[in-house]
Scaffold this motif. Structure first.
Motif, PDB file in Angstrom:
ATOM      1  N   PHE A   1       0.835  -1.202   0.000  1.00 23.41           N
ATOM      2  CA  PHE A   1       0.000   0.000   0.000  1.00 23.41           C
ATOM      3  C   PHE A   1       0.875   1.259   0.000  1.00 23.41           C
ATOM      4  O   PHE A   1       0.557   2.247  -0.681  1.00 23.41           O
ATOM      5  N   ALA A   2       1.939   1.242   0.772  1.00 18.94           N
ATOM      6  CA  ALA A   2       2.817   2.414   0.819  1.00 18.94           C
ATOM      7  C   ALA A   2       3.477   2.665  -0.535  1.00 18.94           C
ATOM      8  O   ALA A   2       3.620   3.820  -0.979  1.00 18.94           O
ATOM      9  N   ALA A   3       3.863   1.588  -1.228  1.00 20.18           N
ATOM     10  CA  ALA A   3       4.508   1.740  -2.535  1.00 20.18           C
ATOM     11  C   ALA A   3       3.528   2.166  -3.610  1.00 20.18           C
ATOM     12  O   ALA A   3       3.887   2.887  -4.545  1.00 20.18           O
ATOM     13  N   GLU A   4       2.254   1.734  -3.503  1.00 19.75           N
ATOM     14  CA  GLU A   4       1.266   2.015  -4.546  1.00 19.75           C
ATOM     15  C   GLU A   4       0.414   3.241  -4.258  1.00 19.75           C
ATOM     16  O   GLU A   4      -0.422   3.620  -5.079  1.00 19.75           O
ATOM     17  N   SER A   5       0.586   3.857  -3.108  1.00 20.75           N
ATOM     18  CA  SER A   5      -0.278   4.969  -2.730  1.00 20.75           C
ATOM     19  C   SER A   5      -0.166   6.137  -3.700  1.00 20.75           C
ATOM     20  O   SER A   5      -1.182   6.637  -4.198  1.00 20.75           O
TER      21      SER A   5
END
Length: 774
Positions: A710-714
């Motif tokens: 999620f942090a990478a795709e946010s």
């Protein structure tokens, strides 16, 4: 093949528009669809052996394709479904001429046709089951087409419940079979008998599949739905009984025979159930006076015969089964249509009120006579060939009761053939016959064509053997059998037994004409206790059980609902905690002072809430519990959740306080009325279980893969740096939208209720202190 299966569904979409524009003449146009499919099946007969498989991706993530298999067995069924379907569509145009819901009828009929084609052509287990259930749904709508009639609604529901329950068993059995066989394709499972029957899943899979097939093909004791389906219009009866739904179970047994047959449980289950069904149907046919019911019970007998023939799984039995399947489809479709002609033109199907119709309905009589020749198994009819093959199959078997059972059933069916061909047509013209006349050509084409085909195949049996029977048997046996048919093979004891069967059938027919009424009166008390009455009692018992369970589980007492919910939670949590290895992550630092302060405050407020004797104190203490949760969120660095919790708790306390003002009193109950040790024990169990569950979860290593994703795709996926917001509005957008919709709907409902209450109070006349209008 996918286009072949989808074509009837496309026709069902066009049917209402064609009927609205052309009326009953739309049947002429719609009949071109099954006629074209029939031509396609004829053109592909050369590929029936060894067969052809086609697959189209459907649910690739689950590896579920739309795979279809065209071999001898599916070709035979496709020809019957489309050929007889063409004649039924024409017949329906005449039979239902001027009917207000003719368009709706064709929508359901073509949906049913497409579903049946999907069943007989599907090679994938999941695809097969989807179409299988579609046949149950569409047949329910067809049987209940005359929905204004109570008997039609009851029969439709009965058919749906019995076949639907069997469908659930079938789904479980097919899944077990696929797991045991290592494939979800029927063509692969057919090659896996050697190791499939060694699997521990074989017996439960076989039992469940047999239940599904027996309910669909009306085997005893699940047969009661089929005679009840006579509440449907005659075109439906002709189609259901000749080529489609009732033979779906027989088709699946034949399709799975290479994988499942050979065991004792297969042999004796099919032999016993088939024999009982065969004899039961023949006996009941002699006890009815409604011509359609007479034919319906002979269908039950014929389905029992087919199951009976598939039991030994040897070459003579399989060849006999395929031959009888073909001949039954031809004569039964013709006879149902002639019965419909009689009902349509004479106004009744009651055999006690029908005679002398041959003079006024000569073509209908000719069609019934040709079909009855095959039904009785007389020479020059295809039934004679099937009877010869059945006799050979029974004699090849070493189980003694098979020959006896088949001979008795054949004699009774011979008598019923005489009833169908002679009783309504010969003799003095009855009152009903005085007003009758011949049916229109659309209602005559079907029975005449099917009756004539029975005679053509009977006089040229090798034509039917080479083109239809042999390829179908080859698909079941896995190898192409030799089938040399002769109309007369000489006089031997089998031929003499056949003649004796004819003589016995003629005697039964004469006895029926003389003592039929007495038979019916004598058997009425016994028949009243049959499976159909058992179905009614089972349904009534189920309704009573549901009522009892509802009163037990929903007594209208809120604390019981809450208590039942927490009991389930406690049992699940504690059971999972003590199952296998369970490690607890006990805190080692002892915690901060503020943490202990929050814990003590929240715990004290919870205890006060539980012991409070007034509503105001309970609401206040419950609000403190909410504030304690808010402080927990703050301590563990979740300010957004803390703010949300604080707002919710504030609103709840304010709203509850406003509501309490309107309530008659503030007492929650006396100490004797309050919950006792059971509630305390439940509270301790839930609290302890929840604490153990959390400590157990904390003991496991924290998996950061989802958080990292999620942090990478946010930013690239959601164009936002607040990961929580991106999850809510992008990755969980539909879920969040649903939650907002529910909250908005609840708010609007509450607002509407308050507005109605306010309006009633505003319209009410002012009241004095004494309660009288001023």
């Amino acid at each position: 093949m996918l286009s072949v299966v989808l074509a009837p569904f496309a026709a069902s979409l066009l049917a209402p528009f064609l009927v609205a524009r052309l009326g009953d003449r739309a049947a002429l146009v719609l009949a071109l669809v099954p006629a074209a499919l029939f031509g396609w099946a004829l053109a592909n007969l050369g590929e029936a052996y060894p067969g052809r498989v086609e697959a189209t991706p459907w649910v690739p993530g689950l590896s579920v394709p739309l795979s279809f298999n065209l071999d001898g067995l599916s070709s035979l069924f496709t020809l019957l479904i489309t050929g007889i379907g063409t004649l039924v569509v024409l017949y329906a145009g005449g039979y239902l001429k001027g009917h207000a819901r003719l368009g709706r009828f064709f929508v359901i009929l073509f949906g049913f046709m497409g579903s049946m084609l999907g069943v007989v052509l599907s090679d994938n287990v999941i695809t097969l089951f989807v179409f299988w259930e579609l046949t149950s749904l569409t047949s329910y709508l067809l049987v209940g087409f005359e929905a204004q009639k109570p008997e039609a609604r009851r029969s439709a529901l009965q058919a749906l419940l019995i076949t639907g329950t069997g469908g659930l068993c079938l789904l479980a059995g097919l899944i077990l079979l696929a797991e045991a066989g290592g494939s979800w394709e029927l063509s692969d499972l057919a090659l896996s008998r050697s190791w499939l029957q060694d699997s521990p899943l074989y017996v439960p899979a076989l039992i469940l599949i047999l239940l599904g097939c027996f309910t669909k093909s009306a085997q005893w004791p699940f047969h009661s739905w089929l005679p009840g389906a006579m509440a449907a219009p005659t075109p439906v009866s002709a189609y259901l009984h000749s080529a489609t739904m009732v033979k779906a179970g027989v088709y699946l047994l034949a399709r799975l025979e290479p994988a499942l047959a050979g065991s004792e449980i297969w042999l004796y289950s099919l032999l016993v159930i088939g024999a009982v069904t065969m004899l039961t149907g023949a006996v009941f046919a002699l006890l009815e006076t409604d011509l359609k019911l007479v034919l319906a019970w002979t269908t039950v007998s014929a389905l029992g015969t087919l199951v009976f023939l598939l039991a030994p799984s040897d070459e003579p039995s399989v060849k006999a089964a395929m031959a009888f399947l073909l001949v039954h489809a031809l004569y039964k479709g013709a006879l149902f249509m002639t019965a419909g002609n009689i009902d349509h033109e004479a106004g009744t199907r009651d055999l006690t009120r029908l005679s002398g119709l041959a003079r006024v309905m000569p073509l209908t009589f000719a069609a019934a006579a040709m079909a009855s020749l095959s039904m009785a198994g007389l020479p020059i009819g295809l039934g004679w060939v099937a009877k010869e093959l059945i006799g050979t199959a029974k004699l090849a078997d070493d189980i003694g009761f098979t020959l006896t059972s088949a001979t008795i059933a054949n004699a009774m069916v011979f008598a019923v053939a005489g009833i169908a061909a002679l009783s309504p047509y010969l003799g003095k013209r009855s009152e009903a016959a005085e007003h009758a006349h011949e049916a229109p050509w659309t209602m005559l084409a079907g029975p005449l064509v099917l009756g004539a085909l029975g005679l053509v195949f009977g006089m040229l049996p090798q034509l039917a053997a080479d083109a239809l029977i042999t390829p179908a048997a080859a698909a079941v046996l896995g190898q192409k059998p030799v089938l040399a048919i002769a109309i007369f093979k000489g006089v031997d004891w089998k031929f003499l037994l056949t003649l004796a069967t004819f003589a016995a059938g003629a005697v039964i027919y004469l006895l029926w004409r003389r003592f039929g009424a007495a038979w019916r009166d004598a058997s009425a008390p016994i028949l009243a206790r049959g499976p159909d009455r058992g179905y009614d009692r089972l349904l009534a018992g189920l309704a009573s059980f549901a009522t009892w369970l509802t009163r037990l589980m929903q007594p209208g007492v809120l604390h019981r609902y809450v208590g039942a919910s927490f009991v389930v939670v406690a049992l699940i949590v504690l059971a999972s905690a003590f199952r296998g290895r369970f490690t607890l992550a006990m805190p080692s630092d002892g915690g901060l002072v503020v943490e202990w302060a929050v814990i003590l405050l929240t715990g004290a407020a919870a205890i006060v809430t539980a012991l409070a004797t007034t509503r105001l104190l309970a609401v206040t203490a419950l609000g403190v519990v909410g504030l304690g949760v808010t402080m927990i969120f703050m301590v563990f660095s979740a300010p957004d959740l803390a703010i949300t919790q604080f707002m919710v708790e504030t609103l709840v306390v304010v709203i509850l306080a406003l509501v309490l003002i309107r309530l008659p009193g503030f007492q929650l109950g006396t100490p004797q009325q309050r919950q006792g040790p059971a509630a305390l024990l439940l509270a301790v169990a839930v609290g302890t279980g929840t604490a153990l569950l959390l400590l157990g979860v904390l003991a496991e290593p924290f998996d950061t893969r989802l958080a990292e994703w999620f942090a990478a795709e946010s930013v690239p996926g959601g164009q936002g740096r607040n990961v929580v917001n991106v999850i809510l509005v992008d990755f969980r957008a539909l879920d969040t939208l649903g939650e907002i919709t529910v909250v908005a709907a609840a708010a609007l409902g509450g607002l509407a209720a308050m507005m109605r209450v306010g309006r009633r109070r505003a319209d009410a006349p002012p009241q004095s202190n004494l309660g009288e209008p001023r």
